[in-house]
Design an enzyme around this catalytic site. Structure first.
Site, PDB file in Angstrom:
ATOM      1  N   ASP A 118      -9.205  -0.074   2.287  1.00  0.00           N
ATOM      2  CA  ASP A 118      -9.253   0.482   0.928  1.00  0.00           C
ATOM      3  C   ASP A 118     -10.574   0.126   0.253  1.00  0.00           C
ATOM      4  O   ASP A 118     -11.192   0.971  -0.411  1.00  0.00           O
ATOM      5  CB  ASP A 118      -8.087  -0.053   0.084  1.00  0.00           C
ATOM      6  CG  ASP A 118      -6.754   0.562   0.485  1.00  0.00           C
ATOM      7  OD1 ASP A 118      -6.752   1.422   1.380  1.00  0.00           O
ATOM      8  OD2 ASP A 118      -5.720   0.175  -0.086  1.00  0.00           O
ATOM      9  N   THR A 124      -3.072   5.249  -4.061  1.00  0.00           N
ATOM     10  CA  THR A 124      -1.975   6.042  -3.490  1.00  0.00           C
ATOM     11  C   THR A 124      -0.676   5.847  -4.272  1.00  0.00           C
ATOM     12  O   THR A 124       0.064   6.807  -4.502  1.00  0.00           O
ATOM     13  CB  THR A 124      -1.761   5.662  -2.012  1.00  0.00           C
ATOM     14  OG1 THR A 124      -1.671   4.237  -1.907  1.00  0.00           O
ATOM     15  CG2 THR A 124      -2.907   6.139  -1.148  1.00  0.00           C
ATOM     16  N   THR A 125      -0.407   4.612  -4.678  1.00  0.00           N
ATOM     17  CA  THR A 125       0.815   4.342  -5.452  1.00  0.00           C
ATOM     18  C   THR A 125       0.734   5.038  -6.808  1.00  0.00           C
ATOM     19  O   THR A 125       1.706   5.638  -7.267  1.00  0.00           O
ATOM     20  CB  THR A 125       1.011   2.821  -5.639  1.00  0.00           C
ATOM     21  OG1 THR A 125       0.953   2.193  -4.367  1.00  0.00           O
ATOM     22  CG2 THR A 125       2.335   2.514  -6.291  1.00  0.00           C
ATOM     23  N   ASP A 185       0.855  -1.187   0.000  1.00  0.00           N
ATOM     24  CA  ASP A 185       0.000   0.000   0.000  1.00  0.00           C
ATOM     25  C   ASP A 185       0.891   1.238   0.000  1.00  0.00           C
ATOM     26  O   ASP A 185       1.674   1.451   0.928  1.00  0.00           O
ATOM     27  CB  ASP A 185      -0.903  -0.019   1.239  1.00  0.00           C
ATOM     28  CG  ASP A 185      -1.812   1.197   1.296  1.00  0.00           C
ATOM     29  OD1 ASP A 185      -2.625   1.361   0.380  1.00  0.00           O
ATOM     30  OD2 ASP A 185      -1.689   1.986   2.251  1.00  0.00           O
TER      31      ASP A 185
END
Length: 543
Positions: free
Chosen positions: A391, A94-95, A61
């Site tokens: 998530d 997020t990545t 994550d």
């Protein structure tokens, strides 16, 4: 006379300006983006992060990795902020956001070396981001709140690649069920979802498929006394934020006792005062008491005698959830308890879960709180599950609120890259170059997905472009088969907000870093000496 040098900075302060400052910041930001790049997609790898205490976190994550990395460089911290914002706003992607920000800066650096001014690059990037939002609207798919199947696909996409694929279907059902149970509709039909109303309790032991949803609240505590009832049906719930024990004096007090009779009298008085407090609780008619503070040993005895189920040191967050679930009000004064302050629960039960006791509060009327009990083989497995489920819960909530989704697999990025290149051709001036670079940057997502799956990124990208040029706007990379396929048919869907937020946050961060042409690092603390400049302490290796 020789010109005397004028010192305006404190001795030992460092200053980097011009292209050096830009280059340093861009290098640091790119390094951070590169660190998380290998975790992107279903075939992304995990990172093991060990903190100063020796605690281990294993995750892919993006937000968790960047948070745990303990980054010092101020330029790099801006990329961490991008991931944090994405996590707070949407919960997933997020990545993607961090990788995009790094790539925007990589391409911007090429323009800087060609002599394009940072202000023009920033202007072009803003134009591109605005146009990207319009293009994304042309590839969105409407998602109905009643379409549970699609919502489960969205949850499944968020969970994929986070170490829980084998039980993806089960976890997706849990996530959708939990979010749907806390949905609130306004009078104009607008849906809002507060994910704080979904409580996640994790317990190592058992299998992932043993994870279950509880319509109510799970409190990770047990009764204060073993002689209290384990199960209470038709519970009248009292929530207290005051202790059931005697208050200590606020000022230092000394009591002089000279005879054994006085000692006994003092103890009897103390006991009588405690009994009076407990009697106030008993008179409310409540048979279940959750106390945020302590409960005296003697008070526990009296409560047990009255057949009351009591619990102490309950977390404030749990008290708030219990209040929402049971309809009880949190009491701060025992003398002013009214009947309306007492809540109701169909069943309050203490159960053994893998060697430790937990309390389940269920059967609440109009409950707007749901709990998920997560199970897994080891603590690291359960921690990973919790992050994946978090998530999934967030993206399902966002999908219900916006009711707009897009396909995944790098498909939107390829479509955006093609259309932005067409848009760039309509512009005049150097902004055109910035828009072109912005379009090229977006292709880093499908390229990275291919690389992480062990496929040839160039071949995959060429094939995807070809499909999109033919009008197949949902063509994306299936990393499992290594082919370009319709992503909607492959159930790879995610909320539109993931893409818009990632692009906007990454663009703003890249622009902010590009506009910095001077970095002044103070040698000491915030307070500088005479003629110095204030600034925070910065390590040597930052510059």
């Amino acid at each position: 006379m020789a010109a005397q040098p004028i010192f305006i900075l404190r001795e030992g302060s460092k200053r980097t300006h011009g292209s050096d400052a830009q280059h340093n910041n861009i290098m640091a930001a790119k390094a951070v983006a590169e660190a998380v790049r290998t975790t992107l997609g279903p075939k992304g790898m995990d990172k093991m992060l060990v903190d100063s205490m020796g605690d281990v976190v294993i995750t892919n994550d993006g937000a968790t990795i960047l948070k745990e990395m303990d980054i010092e460089h101020p330029g790099a911290k801006m990329i961490v902020e991008v991931a944090k914002t994405q996590d707070a706003e949407v919960g997933d992607g997020t990545t993607t956001a961090a990788v995009l920000a790094g790539e925007f800066l990589t391409k911007a650096e090429e323009l800087l070396e060609s002599g394009v001014h940072p202000t023009l690059i920033a202007s072009g990037y803003r134009l591109a981001a605005t146009q990207a939002a319009k293009i994304l609207d042309t590839v969105t798919i409407s998602a109905s709140p009643e379409d549970t199947e699609t919502l489960e696909k969205i949850a499944g996409t968020a969970i994929t690649g986070k170490g829980a694929e084998a039980h993806k279907a089960h976890l997706s059902r849990l996530a959708v069920h939990a979010v749907k149970s806390v949905v609130e509709k306004s009078e104009d039909g607008k849906i809002t979802v507060d994910i704080e109303d979904v409580k996640t309790e994790k317990r190592p032991g058992g299998s992932i498929k043993d994870s279950e949803i509880i319509e109510g609240v799970i409190v990770d505590k047990e009764r204060v006394h073993t002689a209290m009832p384990e199960v209470v049906k038709d519970a009248k719930v009292l929530l207290l934020s005051v202790p059931i024990e005697l208050k200590k004096t606020e000022t230092k007090a000394e009591i002089k006792i000279t005879t054994p009779d006085q000692m006994q009298l003092f103890l009897d008085q103390e006991e009588a005062m405690l009994k009076e407090i407990v009697d106030k609780v008993i008179r409310t008619g409540a048979n279940v008491v959750f106390c945020q503070k302590g409960i005296d040993d003697l008070a526990q005895y009296y409560l047990t005698k009255a057949g009351i189920f009591a619990m102490r040191r309950v977390k404030k967050s749990d008290m708030d959830k219990l209040s929402r679930a049971t309809g009880a009000r949190v009491i701060t004064n025992l003398d002013e308890i009214e009947e309306a302050d007492i809540g109701y629960a169909g069943l309050v039960e203490e159960k053994d879960v893998t060697g430790s006791r937990m309390t389940f509060v269920t059967g609440c009327k109009d409950s707007k709180t749901t709990s998920i009990l997560l199970r897994g083989g080891t603590e690291h497995v359960v921690d990973g599950l919790e992050r994946a489920l978090e998530d999934a819960l967030r993206v399902v909530g966002v999908a219900l609120e916006d009711q707009k989704i897009v396909v995944g697999g790098g498909s939107p990025e390829v479509e955006l890259a093609l259309r932005l290149k067409e848009y760039a051709a309509t512009l005049k001036g150097r902004e055109q170059l910035a828009v072109m670079k912005f379009a090229e940057s977006l292709e880093v997502i499908p390229q990275t997905l291919a690389e992480n799956a062990g496929l040839d990124p160039i071949d995959m990208l060429v094939e995807m472009r070809s499909q999109h040029e033919k009008g197949n706007k949902r063509a994306g990379l299936n990393v499992y088969t290594g082919k370009i396929e319709d992503m909607f048919e492959n159930n790879v869907v995610e909320p539109l907000r993931i893409k818009t937020q990632a692009i906007n946050a990454a663009t703003e961060a890249a622009i902010m870093i590009l506009r910095i042409d001077d970095v002044i690092a103070s040698s000491g603390g915030a307070r500088a000496g005479p003629g110095g400049m204030p600034g925070g302490e910065m390590p040597e290796d930052m510059m």
